[in-house]
Design a protein around this motif. Structure first.
Motif, PDB file in Angstrom:
ATOM      1  N   ASN A   1      74.770  19.945  62.492  1.00 13.22           N
ATOM      2  CA  ASN A   1      73.326  19.709  62.420  1.00 13.22           C
ATOM      3  C   ASN A   1      72.888  19.022  61.128  1.00 13.22           C
ATOM      4  OD1 ASN A   1      71.620  21.105  64.746  1.00 13.22           O
ATOM      5  ND2 ASN A   1      73.473  22.328  64.425  1.00 13.22           N
ATOM      6  N   ASP A   2      73.829  18.499  60.344  1.00  8.03           N
ATOM      7  CA  ASP A   2      73.495  17.860  59.065  1.00  8.03           C
ATOM      8  C   ASP A   2      74.170  16.491  58.972  1.00  8.03           C
ATOM      9  OD1 ASP A   2      72.713  17.316  56.465  1.00  8.03           O
ATOM     10  OD2 ASP A   2      74.247  18.593  55.554  1.00  8.03           O
ATOM     11  N   PRO A   3      73.666  15.515  59.736  1.00  6.02           N
ATOM     12  CA  PRO A   3      74.328  14.204  59.734  1.00  6.02           C
ATOM     13  C   PRO A   3      74.229  13.463  58.411  1.00  6.02           C
ATOM     14  CG  PRO A   3      72.269  14.100  60.959  1.00  6.02           C
ATOM     15  CD  PRO A   3      72.513  15.552  60.663  1.00  6.02           C
TER      16      PRO A   3
ATOM     17  N   MET B   1      62.917  10.071  63.530  1.00  6.02           N
ATOM     18  CA  MET B   1      63.291  10.186  64.932  1.00  6.02           C
ATOM     19  C   MET B   1      63.280   8.797  65.576  1.00  6.02           C
ATOM     20  SD  MET B   1      61.466  12.424  68.007  1.00  6.02           S
ATOM     21  CE  MET B   1      61.724  13.994  67.194  1.00  6.02           C
ATOM     22  N   THR B   2      64.323   8.505  66.361  1.00  5.43           N
ATOM     23  CA  THR B   2      64.417   7.215  67.044  1.00  5.43           C
ATOM     24  C   THR B   2      63.324   7.099  68.110  1.00  5.43           C
ATOM     25  OG1 THR B   2      66.807   7.232  66.718  1.00  5.43           O
ATOM     26  CG2 THR B   2      65.940   5.720  68.373  1.00  5.43           C
ATOM     27  N   PRO B   3      62.616   5.980  68.193  1.00  5.51           N
ATOM     28  CA  PRO B   3      61.617   5.824  69.258  1.00  5.51           C
ATOM     29  C   PRO B   3      62.268   5.939  70.632  1.00  5.51           C
ATOM     30  CG  PRO B   3      61.369   4.131  67.574  1.00  5.51           C
ATOM     31  CD  PRO B   3      62.648   4.844  67.272  1.00  5.51           C
ATOM     32  N   PHE B   4      61.539   6.505  71.570  1.00  2.00           N
ATOM     33  CA  PHE B   4      62.076   6.690  72.919  1.00  2.00           C
ATOM     34  C   PHE B   4      60.959   6.529  73.936  1.00  2.00           C
ATOM     35  CE2 PHE B   4      60.780  10.823  71.313  1.00  2.00           C
ATOM     36  CZ  PHE B   4      60.038  11.353  72.363  1.00  2.00           C
ATOM     37  N   THR B   5      61.370   6.286  75.173  1.00  2.00           N
ATOM     38  CA  THR B   5      60.432   6.246  76.288  1.00  2.00           C
ATOM     39  C   THR B   5      60.592   7.531  77.104  1.00  2.00           C
ATOM     40  OG1 THR B   5      62.025   5.060  77.666  1.00  2.00           O
ATOM     41  CG2 THR B   5      60.469   3.742  76.400  1.00  2.00           C
TER      42      THR B   5
ATOM     43  N   MET C   1      67.059  15.827  67.943  1.00  3.61           N
ATOM     44  CA  MET C   1      66.449  14.516  67.725  1.00  3.61           C
ATOM     45  C   MET C   1      65.768  14.458  66.362  1.00  3.61           C
ATOM     46  SD  MET C   1      64.892  13.939  71.558  1.00  3.61           S
ATOM     47  CE  MET C   1      63.933  12.485  71.111  1.00  3.61           C
ATOM     48  N   ARG C   2      65.079  15.521  66.008  1.00  2.00           N
ATOM     49  CA  ARG C   2      64.395  15.555  64.710  1.00  2.00           C
ATOM     50  C   ARG C   2      65.390  15.485  63.553  1.00  2.00           C
ATOM     51  NH1 ARG C   2      60.452  20.544  66.436  1.00  2.00           N
ATOM     52  NH2 ARG C   2      58.711  19.300  67.291  1.00  2.00           N
ATOM     53  N   LYS C   3      66.566  16.081  63.745  1.00  2.00           N
ATOM     54  CA  LYS C   3      67.577  16.104  62.688  1.00  2.00           C
ATOM     55  C   LYS C   3      68.408  14.829  62.640  1.00  2.00           C
ATOM     56  CE  LYS C   3      67.977  21.139  62.976  1.00  2.00           C
ATOM     57  NZ  LYS C   3      68.783  22.278  63.479  1.00  2.00           N
ATOM     58  N   GLY C   4      68.234  13.961  63.621  1.00  2.00           N
ATOM     59  CA  GLY C   4      69.011  12.733  63.652  1.00  2.00           C
ATOM     60  C   GLY C   4      70.390  12.890  64.246  1.00  2.00           C
ATOM     61  N   VAL C   5      70.621  13.984  64.975  1.00  3.07           N
ATOM     62  CA  VAL C   5      71.911  14.193  65.642  1.00  3.07           C
ATOM     63  C   VAL C   5      71.930  13.497  66.995  1.00  3.07           C
ATOM     64  CG1 VAL C   5      73.489  15.935  66.576  1.00  3.07           C
ATOM     65  CG2 VAL C   5      72.245  16.391  64.452  1.00  3.07           C
ATOM     66  N   GLU C   6      70.844  13.603  67.737  1.00  2.00           N
ATOM     67  CA  GLU C   6      70.715  12.963  69.043  1.00  2.00           C
ATOM     68  C   GLU C   6      69.764  11.766  68.931  1.00  2.00           C
ATOM     69  OE1 GLU C   6      72.162  13.578  71.886  1.00  2.00           O
ATOM     70  OE2 GLU C   6      72.821  15.667  71.924  1.00  2.00           O
ATOM     71  N   HIS C   7      70.107  10.672  69.650  1.00  2.00           N
ATOM     72  CA  HIS C   7      69.293   9.449  69.581  1.00  2.00           C
ATOM     73  C   HIS C   7      69.057   8.879  70.979  1.00  2.00           C
ATOM     74  CE1 HIS C   7      69.971   9.365  65.207  1.00  2.00           C
ATOM     75  NE2 HIS C   7      71.219   9.689  65.487  1.00  2.00           N
TER      76      HIS C   7
ATOM     77  N   HIS D   1      69.902   7.727  78.346  1.00  2.00           N
ATOM     78  CA  HIS D   1      69.000   8.683  78.967  1.00  2.00           C
ATOM     79  C   HIS D   1      69.500  10.117  78.746  1.00  2.00           C
ATOM     80  CE1 HIS D   1      67.359   5.127  80.694  1.00  2.00           C
ATOM     81  NE2 HIS D   1      66.601   5.750  81.577  1.00  2.00           N
ATOM     82  N   ARG D   2      68.596  10.997  78.376  1.00  2.00           N
ATOM     83  CA  ARG D   2      68.922  12.412  78.234  1.00  2.00           C
ATOM     84  C   ARG D   2      67.902  13.236  79.000  1.00  2.00           C
ATOM     85  NH1 ARG D   2      72.047  14.474  74.257  1.00  2.00           N
ATOM     86  NH2 ARG D   2      71.824  16.298  75.617  1.00  2.00           N
ATOM     87  N   LEU D   3      68.384  14.314  79.627  1.00  2.00           N
ATOM     88  CA  LEU D   3      67.506  15.164  80.426  1.00  2.00           C
ATOM     89  C   LEU D   3      66.766  16.146  79.527  1.00  2.00           C
ATOM     90  CD1 LEU D   3      69.804  15.949  83.483  1.00  2.00           C
ATOM     91  CD2 LEU D   3      68.335  13.961  83.049  1.00  2.00           C
ATOM     92  N   LEU D   4      65.497  16.354  79.822  1.00  2.00           N
ATOM     93  CA  LEU D   4      64.647  17.245  79.029  1.00  2.00           C
ATOM     94  C   LEU D   4      64.115  18.354  79.931  1.00  2.00           C
ATOM     95  CD1 LEU D   4      63.153  17.650  76.250  1.00  2.00           C
ATOM     96  CD2 LEU D   4      61.234  16.462  77.317  1.00  2.00           C
ATOM     97  N   GLY D   5      64.542  19.588  79.664  1.00  2.00           N
ATOM     98  CA  GLY D   5      63.997  20.742  80.367  1.00  2.00           C
ATOM     99  C   GLY D   5      62.936  21.386  79.496  1.00  2.00           C
ATOM    100  N   GLY D   6      63.333  22.436  78.772  1.00  2.00           N
ATOM    101  CA  GLY D   6      62.401  23.050  77.824  1.00  2.00           C
ATOM    102  C   GLY D   6      62.366  22.329  76.497  1.00  2.00           C
ATOM    103  N   GLY D   7      63.467  21.650  76.147  1.00  2.76           N
ATOM    104  CA  GLY D   7      63.517  20.894  74.898  1.00  2.76           C
ATOM    105  C   GLY D   7      63.787  21.727  73.667  1.00  2.76           C
ATOM    106  N   THR D   8      64.128  23.004  73.830  1.00  2.00           N
ATOM    107  CA  THR D   8      64.271  23.880  72.661  1.00  2.00           C
ATOM    108  C   THR D   8      65.488  23.528  71.812  1.00  2.00           C
ATOM    109  OG1 THR D   8      65.452  25.514  74.003  1.00  2.00           O
ATOM    110  CG2 THR D   8      63.072  25.794  73.781  1.00  2.00           C
ATOM    111  N   ASN D   9      66.460  22.836  72.362  1.00  2.00           N
ATOM    112  CA  ASN D   9      67.611  22.385  71.587  1.00  2.00           C
ATOM    113  C   ASN D   9      67.570  20.878  71.351  1.00  2.00           C
ATOM    114  OD1 ASN D   9      71.186  22.164  72.143  1.00  2.00           O
ATOM    115  ND2 ASN D   9      70.118  22.463  70.229  1.00  2.00           N
TER     116      ASN D   9
END
Length: 328
Positions: free
Chosen positions: A121-123, A1-5, A37-43, A24-32
């Motif tokens: 979901n499989d980069p 996972m890419t480091p983030f603030t 992020m864990r799969k390396g699709v979002e950074h 910057h990405r908005l985080l509500g519940g984070g369920t998606n």
């Protein structure tokens, strides 16, 4: 996972300001988002906590509902006015995920969730134009049982994953947006873009815009509504086909109808052709099948999902028969 603030928005205006910043990405519940992020699709380089956005469900002056963007799915499904006036919405949410996910997921997050296509979901091993424009679409020649049969393109055949949004489209929901240039409202039916040649552009939102609320109009016919989801297993599975319907019948004739489908298109699919064909007539198997033939006239199923044509017809028949009390 890419480091983030991490940052926390203190108001809708602050959230819109932060959303406009690169990375910057908005985080509500984070369920998606967290999964991607864990799969390396979002950074994202910064996650912006937007749980300070409204969680209120307010009755409007016209008799509709205004639903805050940060409202949890569980709270929306359980709200007394939703259950009595818009039961199709409550049932769609309850069909959508486990209780644990519904307790975390927000209304805006549900609307903005991204594709559940296995290739997206499989980069590491798959080509996906939505994730990497111009790379190709492995789903077209691969495992496409869950993919779209209408509204797709050579670039992408991913089906929209939301159950809630299928009901919202049937209910003529409006999306309230806020950006650096001000506020605007967009019908949810027009909020999503079909993939065409740019499947990575999924909505009509401008950069930096955020969802602040969803509005449901007063809709008496919605009190008689239902949602049915057909899936490979009884729980925690995405729809092969789903149907949201609101119907009113007098003397065996359909006088009002709203019909939307999930699992068959890259966006929640409002079946306007089928609605028009069925209004003013009886609810019979033959009539529904003929209406669905009109609706799906431009369908382009692939080897793995052609069964959805018949499944959509049969599910529409079953839902409308249950709603109207007419033997289809």
């Amino acid at each position: 996972m890419t480091p983030f603030t991490f940052a926390r928005a203190t108001s809708p205006e602050d959230a819109a300001r932060l959303a406009a910043l690169e990375g910057h990405r908005l985080l509500g519940g984070g369920t998606n988002l967290v999964d991607l992020m864990r799969k390396g699709v979002e950074h994202p380089t910064t996650l912006v906590d937007v749980t300070a956005l409204s969680t209120e469900i307010i009755e409007t002056a016209r008799g509709g509902l205004l639903i805050g963007a940060a409202t949890r799915n569980t709270a929306l499904a359980a709200h007394p006015l939703v259950r009595t006036r818009y039961p199709v919405l409550s049932r769609a949410i309850l069909a959508g995920a486990s209780a644990q996910i519904r307790n975390m997921a927000t209304v805006a997050g549900n609307i903005l969730q991204r594709s559940r296509c296995a290739y997206f979901n499989d980069p590491a091993a798959s080509r996906c134009n939505k994730r990497a424009p111009g790379s190709g679409c492995d789903a077209r020649e691969g495992f496409n049982r869950y993919h779209a049969i209408i509204g797709g393109s050579p670039a992408c055949i991913s089906a929209h994953p939301s159950d809630m949004c299928v009901a919202l489209v049937a209910l003529d929901a409006q999306v309230h947006l806020l950006g650096m240039t001000g506020a605007r409202t967009v019908p949810l039916a027009e909020f999503y873009r079909l993939p065409g040649d740019t499947p990575q552009i999924e909505t009509v939102m401008a950069p930096g815009e955020i969802i602040t609320a969803i509005e449901l109009p007063p809709l008496p016919v919605a009190a008689r509504s239902d949602y049915r989801k057909v899936r490979d297993r009884a729980s925690y599975a995405f729809a092969l086909v789903s149907v949201a319907a609101c119907a009113s019948v007098q003397d065996g004739v359909l006088t009002e109808l709203r019909l939307a489908f999930g699992g068959i298109a890259p966006k929640p699919w409002r079946a306007l052709h089928a609605e028009q064909a069925l209004l003013g007539g009886p609810v019979t198997r033959e009539a529904v099948f003929a209406a669905m033939d009109l609706e799906l006239a431009e369908a382009a199923p692939l080897a793995g999902n052609a069964f959805k044509l018949e499944l959509a017809r049969r599910t529409a028949v079953a839902v409308l028969a249950d709603l109207t009390g007419v033997t289809a």
